[in-house]
Scaffold this active site. Structure first.
Site, PDB file in Angstrom:
ATOM      1  N   SER A 199       0.818  -1.212   0.000  1.00  0.00           N
ATOM      2  CA  SER A 199       0.000   0.000   0.000  1.00  0.00           C
ATOM      3  C   SER A 199       0.852   1.263   0.000  1.00  0.00           C
ATOM      4  O   SER A 199       0.325   2.355  -0.229  1.00  0.00           O
ATOM      5  CB  SER A 199      -0.921   0.013   1.227  1.00  0.00           C
ATOM      6  OG  SER A 199      -0.147  -0.006   2.422  1.00  0.00           O
TER       7      SER A 199
ATOM      8  N   HIS B 238      -2.449  -3.081  -5.918  1.00  0.00           N
ATOM      9  CA  HIS B 238      -2.902  -2.733  -4.578  1.00  0.00           C
ATOM     10  C   HIS B 238      -4.420  -2.849  -4.457  1.00  0.00           C
ATOM     11  O   HIS B 238      -5.161  -2.010  -4.961  1.00  0.00           O
ATOM     12  CB  HIS B 238      -2.446  -1.310  -4.237  1.00  0.00           C
ATOM     13  CG  HIS B 238      -2.876  -0.862  -2.880  1.00  0.00           C
ATOM     14  ND1 HIS B 238      -3.191   0.453  -2.592  1.00  0.00           N
ATOM     15  CD2 HIS B 238      -3.074  -1.553  -1.725  1.00  0.00           C
ATOM     16  CE1 HIS B 238      -3.539   0.541  -1.328  1.00  0.00           C
ATOM     17  NE2 HIS B 238      -3.478  -0.655  -0.786  1.00  0.00           N
TER      18      HIS B 238
END
Length: 505
Positions: A123, A144
């Site tokens: 992230s 992600h």
């Protein structure tokens, strides 16, 4: 480049909530999936949990029994990394540690076939750094997902410096084929969402620290006026303050302590105390058994209001005026500079100045400033602030006006930009700067914030709706009030203003 064929084996490493969720998404999309975790039995247990969750959906009529059975049949636990050697795509979802992830990717490169795509669910870590030192860095890409992966639509597809554009395009198409909403981003700190969202938390935290209003009122304003799904305090309580604070610190450090990303001392204090939010029972709110949830501040009035005078063009407030007229308020229009008059009060949409400053500079008596709303026709709450010399009766007349249309009013301490306006202006500013730096396209920046964190409108589209000139004006006034670089308008905003252009034409 087309999406990966549904017969392509997908490998997922890490059987925690995120890894298991990604494995489920790939299996439901028709791929054979192998799930690996270095904890003995963890992968098999994760598949059992997925089985149980899907069975509940079948029982509730939300999923066909055959779809459930097919998904589970495609999921297999792997007992070693070697079992992933024939995968066409490997997605790692392990601990957020650069060295650990680099070591894993290096090992995978030696095991997997030369055309295998290696994707990281990081992230915040740099895809460029993750790929550095590998023999085939062109095959490394960010993928992600947002938690929970089976439910959240957004996938940020992140290209590092060496990522092959064809690899990124393939993953973009694959995510789309999996029913996700993918966006393409360049590998910069926070990518899109974790960067652009920082002001959403930061402005509420600053307003709380300055005593402008309480948590419940600020949260209610972002929900009921701003149209956001949750306010900043309830959202950070849900995320966990340890996680949210760590992300803020990471972005702050990655941008060399740029004050736009400055962490909050209030949130640090919660982390230091172990008040991490819902998971610990205490955060900004008390979640322990028997705790009473605080309610937002509602201003009350016994004043009688029947008439509203609109002077000149009302701009963004026109839908609100129409709503007031529909509630029985008599609306009288006359020439002027865009001000509203109700009883003794002068009412204006905030431009980022303090109410007392604007009243003095423009010679306005009994000035009451109004906050922004996403949709004035639907907003159930609005914020106001008053100049220091505004009479109580004048303020009460404004409260009565909005109450007449079923709108609750939260009276804030006089503060630049109130709540929703300054938050939206800062979100637009951050998105504009990301666009300026080539992180993503305007379309993908807006799409990411809507699909990833459920914003009612993309920040750049919102800036277009408000008007670039007003956004820059608000930011300039905020910067003048605070004397901080934190509120400096992005060059992208100033460029559009100079060109008379918009983000979305």
């Amino acid at each position: 480049m087309p999406a990966l064929n549904s017969h392509t084996l997908i490998a997922v490493i890490g059987a925690g909530a995120m890894g298991a969720g990604i494995a489920q998404v790939a299996a439901q999309a028709g791929h054979p999936v192998r799930l690996y975790d270095n904890r003995p039995g963890a992968a098999a247990q994760a598949i059992t949990t997925i089985d149980q969750q899907l069975a509940k959906r079948v029982a509730s009529g939300k999923l066909a029994a055959t779809a459930h059975a097919d998904c589970i049949a495609r999921l297999q636990p792997a007992d070693s990394l070697e079992a992933l050697a024939d995968a066409g795509l490997v997605i790692e979802a392990i601990v957020e540690n650069l060295e650990v992830k680099q070591a894993l990717l290096s090992e995978l490169e030696g095991l997997c076939r030369s055309d295998c795509i290696l994707a990281s669910n990081t992230s915040s870590l740099s895809i460029t750094r993750l790929a550095a030192g590998l023999q085939r860095p062109a095959n490394v890409v960010g993928m992600h997902f947002f938690n929970p992966a089976p439910l959240m639509a957004l996938v940020e597809v992140v290209s590092g410096l060496a990522t092959d554009p064809g690899v990124a395009a393939c993953i973009l198409a694959t995510a789309r084929a999996w029913g996700k909403t993918p966006v393409l981003a360049r590998s910069t700190p926070g990518f899109i969402v974790n960067r652009v969202a920082r002001p959403f938390y930061a402005e509420s935290l600053r307003l709380l620290q300055e005593g402008v209003a309480d948590c419940a009122s600020l949260d209610a304003l972002l929900r009921e006026a701003g149209g956001f799904r949750m306010g900043a305090f309830e959202l950070t309580d849900l995320i966990g303050h340890d996680v949210n604070y760590a992300v803020t610190c990471s972005v702050f450090d990655a941008y060399y302590q740029d004050m736009r990303f400055q962490p909050s001392l209030i949130q640090k204090e919660l982390v230091d105390a172990g008040h991490l939010g819902r998971k610990r029972g205490l955060g900004f709110y008390d979640y322990r058994e028997g705790a009473v949830r605080p309610q937002p501040n509602d201003a009350h009035s016994t004043a009688m209001v029947e008439q509203l005078i609109v002077e000149g063009e009302s701009g963004l407030l026109e839908p609100l005026i129409a709503r007031l007229a529909a509630s029985g308020i008599s609306v009288i229009r006359r020439a002027g500079s865009g001000l509203l008059r109700v009883g003794d009060a002068t009412v204006a949409l905030s431009d980022g100045r303090l109410a007392s400053q604007r009243a003095r500079e423009e010679g306005l008596d009994n000035l009451v400033l109004l906050d922004l709303a996403f949709d004035y026709q639907q907003a159930s709450r609005l914020a106001i602030s008053s100049a220091a010399d505004t009479h109580a009766l004048a303020r009460d007349q404004v409260v009565a006006l909005f109450n007449r249309a079923g709108i609750a009013v939260s009276a804030l301490r006089d503060s630049p930009g109130l709540c929703v306006l300054r938050t939206v202006a800062m979100l637009a500013n951050e998105a504009a700067d990301a666009l300026l730096q080539g992180v993503a396209s305007a379309k993908d920046l807006d799409l990411a914030m809507c699909a990833g964190v459920n914003y009612p409108c993309g920040p750049l589209a919102w800036a277009d709706a408000i008007g670039i000139e007003r956004v820059v004006q608000v930011l300039d006034n905020l910067q003048a009030a605070y004397g901080e670089e934190r509120y400096r308008p992005s060059l992208q905003l100033r460029r559009l203003l100079a060109e008379g252009a918009r983000f979305h034409e």
